[in-house]
Design a protein around this motif. Sequence first.
Motif, PDB file in Angstrom:
ATOM      1  N   ARG A 241      28.759  43.597  39.131  1.00  0.00           N
ATOM      2  CA  ARG A 241      29.006  44.744  40.010  1.00  0.00           C
ATOM      3  C   ARG A 241      29.809  44.369  41.259  1.00  0.00           C
ATOM      4  O   ARG A 241      29.945  45.180  42.170  1.00  0.00           O
ATOM      5  N   GLN A 242      30.368  43.176  41.293  1.00  0.00           N
ATOM      6  CA  GLN A 242      31.122  42.746  42.467  1.00  0.00           C
ATOM      7  C   GLN A 242      32.345  43.620  42.720  1.00  0.00           C
ATOM      8  O   GLN A 242      32.800  43.761  43.858  1.00  0.00           O
ATOM      9  N   HIS A 243      32.888  44.227  41.669  1.00  0.00           N
ATOM     10  CA  HIS A 243      34.068  45.080  41.853  1.00  0.00           C
ATOM     11  C   HIS A 243      33.758  46.294  42.725  1.00  0.00           C
ATOM     12  O   HIS A 243      34.664  46.851  43.354  1.00  0.00           O
ATOM     13  N   TYR A 282      33.396  45.130  29.046  1.00  0.00           N
ATOM     14  CA  TYR A 282      33.619  46.577  29.104  1.00  0.00           C
ATOM     15  C   TYR A 282      34.852  46.972  28.290  1.00  0.00           C
ATOM     16  O   TYR A 282      34.845  47.985  27.579  1.00  0.00           O
ATOM     17  N   ALA A 283      35.928  46.193  28.418  1.00  0.00           N
ATOM     18  CA  ALA A 283      37.147  46.499  27.668  1.00  0.00           C
ATOM     19  C   ALA A 283      36.895  46.405  26.168  1.00  0.00           C
ATOM     20  O   ALA A 283      37.399  47.218  25.382  1.00  0.00           O
ATOM     21  N   TRP A 536      21.269  47.782  25.118  1.00  0.00           N
ATOM     22  CA  TRP A 536      21.856  46.480  25.447  1.00  0.00           C
ATOM     23  C   TRP A 536      22.793  46.662  26.642  1.00  0.00           C
ATOM     24  O   TRP A 536      23.594  47.592  26.663  1.00  0.00           O
ATOM     25  N   PRO A 537      22.727  45.810  27.663  1.00  0.00           N
ATOM     26  CA  PRO A 537      23.570  46.014  28.855  1.00  0.00           C
ATOM     27  C   PRO A 537      25.058  46.028  28.508  1.00  0.00           C
ATOM     28  O   PRO A 537      25.556  45.114  27.846  1.00  0.00           O
ATOM     29  N   GLN A 538      25.754  47.051  28.983  1.00  0.00           N
ATOM     30  CA  GLN A 538      27.176  47.163  28.670  1.00  0.00           C
ATOM     31  C   GLN A 538      27.969  45.978  29.192  1.00  0.00           C
ATOM     32  O   GLN A 538      28.923  45.524  28.545  1.00  0.00           O
ATOM     33  N   TRP A 539      27.612  45.482  30.364  1.00  0.00           N
ATOM     34  CA  TRP A 539      28.402  44.412  30.970  1.00  0.00           C
ATOM     35  C   TRP A 539      28.314  43.108  30.184  1.00  0.00           C
ATOM     36  O   TRP A 539      29.103  42.190  30.418  1.00  0.00           O
ATOM     37  N   ARG A 540      27.388  43.043  29.210  1.00  0.00           N
ATOM     38  CA  ARG A 540      27.311  41.859  28.353  1.00  0.00           C
ATOM     39  C   ARG A 540      28.123  42.036  27.068  1.00  0.00           C
ATOM     40  O   ARG A 540      28.384  41.061  26.364  1.00  0.00           O
ATOM     41  N   GLY A 541      28.493  43.271  26.738  1.00  0.00           N
ATOM     42  CA  GLY A 541      29.410  43.497  25.622  1.00  0.00           C
ATOM     43  C   GLY A 541      28.784  43.660  24.258  1.00  0.00           C
ATOM     44  O   GLY A 541      29.466  44.033  23.313  1.00  0.00           O
ATOM     45  N   GLY A 542      27.482  43.368  24.109  1.00  0.00           N
ATOM     46  CA  GLY A 542      26.847  43.463  22.801  1.00  0.00           C
ATOM     47  C   GLY A 542      26.569  42.086  22.221  1.00  0.00           C
ATOM     48  O   GLY A 542      27.167  41.083  22.625  1.00  0.00           O
ATOM     49  N   PRO A 543      25.660  41.993  21.244  1.00  0.00           N
ATOM     50  CA  PRO A 543      25.243  40.678  20.730  1.00  0.00           C
ATOM     51  C   PRO A 543      26.355  39.889  20.052  1.00  0.00           C
ATOM     52  O   PRO A 543      26.440  38.668  20.207  1.00  0.00           O
TER      53      PRO A 543
END
Length: 590
Positions: A241-243, A282-283, A536-543
């Motif tokens: 969340r630094q952005h 995220y991308a 699943w947290p989005q910022w991790r992108g998925g397993p």
Amino acid sequence: MRGADAAPQFVQRRTQEGVAVLTMAGPDGNRLGPELIAALARAFSAAWQDDGVRAVVLTARGPDFCAGAFADLPPPSPDPPQVPEGIAALADLCAKIAASPKPLVCALHGRVTSGGLALALAAQALVGDARATMHFPEPRLGRLPPGGGALRLAWRLGAEAALHLLNAPAPLSVEDPAIAPLSHLAPREGLLPAAQAFALHLARHREDIPAPYAGLEDAPAYRAALRVARAGTPRALPAHRQHESALLDVLEAAQLLPPDQALGFDLVHTQDAALTPSARAYAHLSQATRRALVTPESRATNMLSARNSPLLAALTPALAAQLVPGLLRDGVEVTLIDQSRDALAETLEAVAQEHLAMVRDGRMTQAASEQDWQRLSGRLSLDPAHPPALALASTAHLAWLGAGLPEGVEMVHWLEDGAAPQQAVSLRPAPARRARLCEIIVQEAAPALSVQRASRLAMRLKLTPLRMFERSALAQLRAAAARAEQEIQTAGAEPPLPPERMALLATINTGARLLREGVSLRPSDIDLTMVLGAGWPQWRGGPMAEGDMIGMLVLRHELRRAAAWNAELWTPDALFEELIQRGKRFSDLN
């Protein structure tokens, strides 16, 4: 084509009465990638140097001025990140547009998003179709708007209105009160003539060019809006969340620094944000969402043939109240059917009560409710003269409805409470209070058009459709994670790896098996399944994206260690050996 050769292909020009009309015709909805940026730079330069041109209008071919952000980040991996080349190129182009020696007007229609919105904000004036929308998706994707977009938004509107758009979860209409001052409205049919006329007017009367820094005129209000925003931001932000803090710093720089220095400050922060692992995650998910719509059935059919199909639905009252209002709002004609008159009346009443609640809560106007109700009907038997294009049934209604359907009408099974699929095509929503995912479970030889219609139905219910073969992937992935947690909790010894890692490995291993067995089409579908269906947290992108960050060799090694605890759960799937031998990652299967 790239560079100079891209200009004729991606930007077309015609000159009329001293106005050069430049039309973007770039790929994928005019997303601002390096080729389109280069083409625009050459086209603008040529127009500015042409003595016969007094003003310039920029418009776009297709339904959108700019459909979305350009996909400029690679998938998650251990490879060191590189700054996308388009960031600096777009910033330079926007700076040149802002310093245009001739009035430049953007004619906006459809979606005006990301780099396209940055271009528009750099222009001297905007003329918009009332149905146009504006959006910077970047703050929700771990990044900053490109092209100095956040700065120019604040310069034009002030900090409060800029934050309103920057924090918007969805596109805003150009008529939204906060951003309405940005553009002059014109009817869609007369958008381009209005933009041309306005550009000529500005060429004759340069004093009418809108002030580029009007948003800074009320300095106390500007500072107050930033104080409120900072007060609502945690002091210690996690890495993903630094952005958010960087964006507020950029808006502060818009007021405190000279324009050129502020733009340089913005460019550095925009490039830094693009290098973070969360931005790549995220991308990856954003691209996965678009990719999920490409299935074997979509390649075999025309999606247009699956649209606007009347729907016959045999549902329980509770399910009808949940599904039907949204379908009606989206323009679907729905016929509810039941063998029992009392049961049909109860189902219609459940939908009516939900409509009343929506009107009472302000989620719908009375006029809209009455309009939607015209698209709803009820029947006790099928109308042979008007067979439906698609039938939807809950488990309790499958047998009797299926027996009476005419040949050629496919029935889709809406799966509830873990019911097993009983039709060629089934819809299984994620088991959540506010589901965002719907698995399209397809059996062997399911008609392609039926699969497409089911997918379209899910999208109209505001659910992301994910095509699975024969069974649910989400159920197996969740079961693997739960089983891993149970193994760890009930074991009498320390696991060979940290508990969180053990659970991650079990999920990745199950995902690999689902890919090898053909249940899921691609690894990114599994990532979407877990993000949208299991939290699943989005910022991790998925397993599977996390698996690529770890690396295939490390995954295989750690799975072998974990298999000593439970061979069935952690023995490396055969897909790992295949990928390692070929030097591939999960992302290569996307």
